[in-house]
Design a protein around this motif. Structure first.
Motif, PDB file in Angstrom:
ATOM      1  N   ARG A   7       0.832  -1.202   0.000  1.00 52.66           N
ATOM      2  CA  ARG A   7       0.000   0.000   0.000  1.00 52.66           C
ATOM      3  C   ARG A   7       0.866   1.252   0.000  1.00 52.66           C
ATOM      4  O   ARG A   7       0.603   2.205  -0.743  1.00 52.66           O
ATOM      5  CB  ARG A   7      -0.915  -0.007   1.215  1.00 52.66           C
ATOM      6  N   ALA A  64       2.388   1.822  -3.340  1.00 56.27           N
ATOM      7  CA  ALA A  64       1.416   2.362  -4.287  1.00 56.27           C
ATOM      8  C   ALA A  64       1.234   3.861  -4.083  1.00 56.27           C
ATOM      9  O   ALA A  64       1.145   4.624  -5.052  1.00 56.27           O
ATOM     10  CB  ALA A  64       0.083   1.636  -4.122  1.00 56.27           C
ATOM     11  N   SER A 119       0.305  -2.740  -7.659  1.00 60.32           N
ATOM     12  CA  SER A 119       1.511  -3.267  -7.005  1.00 60.32           C
ATOM     13  C   SER A 119       1.406  -4.772  -6.841  1.00 60.32           C
ATOM     14  O   SER A 119       2.365  -5.511  -7.093  1.00 60.32           O
ATOM     15  CB  SER A 119       1.702  -2.607  -5.635  1.00 60.32           C
ATOM     16  N   SER A 120       0.230  -5.246  -6.434  1.00 59.36           N
ATOM     17  CA  SER A 120       0.030  -6.674  -6.226  1.00 59.36           C
ATOM     18  C   SER A 120       0.140  -7.442  -7.535  1.00 59.36           C
ATOM     19  O   SER A 120       0.767  -8.508  -7.591  1.00 59.36           O
ATOM     20  CB  SER A 120      -1.345  -6.911  -5.590  1.00 59.36           C
ATOM     21  N   SER A 126      -2.627   2.389  -7.899  1.00 60.30           N
ATOM     22  CA  SER A 126      -3.452   1.617  -6.981  1.00 60.30           C
ATOM     23  C   SER A 126      -2.658   0.499  -6.322  1.00 60.30           C
ATOM     24  O   SER A 126      -1.666   0.005  -6.866  1.00 60.30           O
ATOM     25  CB  SER A 126      -4.639   1.005  -7.730  1.00 60.30           C
ATOM     26  N   GLU A 127      -3.116   0.112  -5.127  1.00 62.97           N
ATOM     27  CA  GLU A 127      -2.468  -1.002  -4.436  1.00 62.97           C
ATOM     28  C   GLU A 127      -2.598  -2.294  -5.239  1.00 62.97           C
ATOM     29  O   GLU A 127      -1.693  -3.138  -5.228  1.00 62.97           O
ATOM     30  CB  GLU A 127      -3.089  -1.183  -3.051  1.00 62.97           C
TER      31      GLU A 127
END
Length: 282
Positions: A32, A35, A45-46, A41-42
């Motif tokens: 988070r 990001a 990143s994921s 957005s988070e």
């Protein structure tokens, strides 16, 4: 995005994702927080960390900047740009014969101005005679079980090797003395090949060094590799051909070449080693 249909490409993506994940963890920040610092957005990143979305060059720069790891950006971008051709099995490259493989590197050879070549097994392709190349490629075709187009492949290699005499290019070769002794062809063909090597040494744009058997080594003999303009390395193994473009990889091979080069005999001493090899043919 679903996994790439090529397992090699998917493996490369997963390796890059793992490196980015470790950089984030080493920085001690969450997905988070990453990001927030990157302005995305988070979930993005994921997706990147789990190899579901391949990052762009800009994504990698932002990621490294957010983690105070800018020094790792060049290697990661290079790794991201490497295609599925970065590590290709010989059987795939040679399945349609050997001629096309010789021709496939023509553009690369023409773009390159400085070649550094280390060989521990055979005479470098750049300086092979047609007779030696024919014997070598015939052996490869037989071992691999590829279509027999050796005559066309030899002709393609000879055309490709015209870059040796074209202006504006420099070549530095380092050979193990064993290369002069391995009998991959008849004595007459080998004698002609070694005589050609002596002639090549007279070219102003060519430097040839030979690491003698008797030299006390600071660096061990290595698999054959070629460095193209400090930007790219081709390194070969029995099963595959690898193309390396990450700056740290190129630097590693460059350092190896420089150390091997320092141990090589040159000039009259190198010519004497070649003359001894010719004499041993009887």
């Amino acid at each position: 995005m679903p996994p790439h249909p090529s397992s090699r490409v998917q493996q490369a993506r997963e390796k890059l994702a793992g490196r980015l994940r470790e950089i984030r963890r080493d920085a001690g920040i969450s997905g988070r927080e990453l990001a927030v610092r990157c302005g995305w957005s988070e979930s993005k990143s994921s997706r990147i960390e789990n190899a579901r979305t391949p990052p762009s060059d800009a994504d990698i720069r932002a990621w490294c900047r957010a983690c105070a790891a800018d020094d790792q950006t060049p290697d990661l971008i290079a790794a991201n740009r490497q295609s599925d051709e970065a590590h290709v099995e010989w059987r795939r490259l040679q399945r349609t014969g050997l001629r096309r493989l010789q021709e496939s590197t023509g553009d690369l050879y023409r773009r390159t101005t400085t070649f550094r070549v280390y060989v521990s097994d055979v005479i470098p392709g750049f300086v092979q005679t047609a007779g030696y190349a024919s014997a070598l490629l015939s052996s490869i075709a037989d071992f691999r079980g590829t279509p027999d187009d050796v005559r066309a492949a030899v002709a393609a290699r000879m055309r490709r090797n015209e870059v040796l005499s074209e202006g504006g290019r420099r070549f530095s070769f380092v050979l193990e003395e064993s290369v002069l002794r391995y009998r991959l062809c008849s004595a007459a063909t080998m004698a002609a090949q070694l005589g050609h090597l002596l002639g090549v040494m007279d070219l102003r744009n060519v430097a040839v060094g030979i690491v003698p058997f008797a030299e006390q080594r600071a660096v061990w003999p290595m698999p054959t590799f070629t460095i193209f303009d400090d930007r790219r390395v081709h390194a070969d193994t029995l099963d595959a051909a690898s193309t390396l473009i990450e700056p740290s990889q190129v630097e590693l091979y460059t350092r190896a070449f420089e150390r091997l080069s320092r141990q090589a005999a040159r000039g009259a001493a190198a010519r004497a080693l070649i003359a001894d090899a010719v004499a041993s043919l009887g």
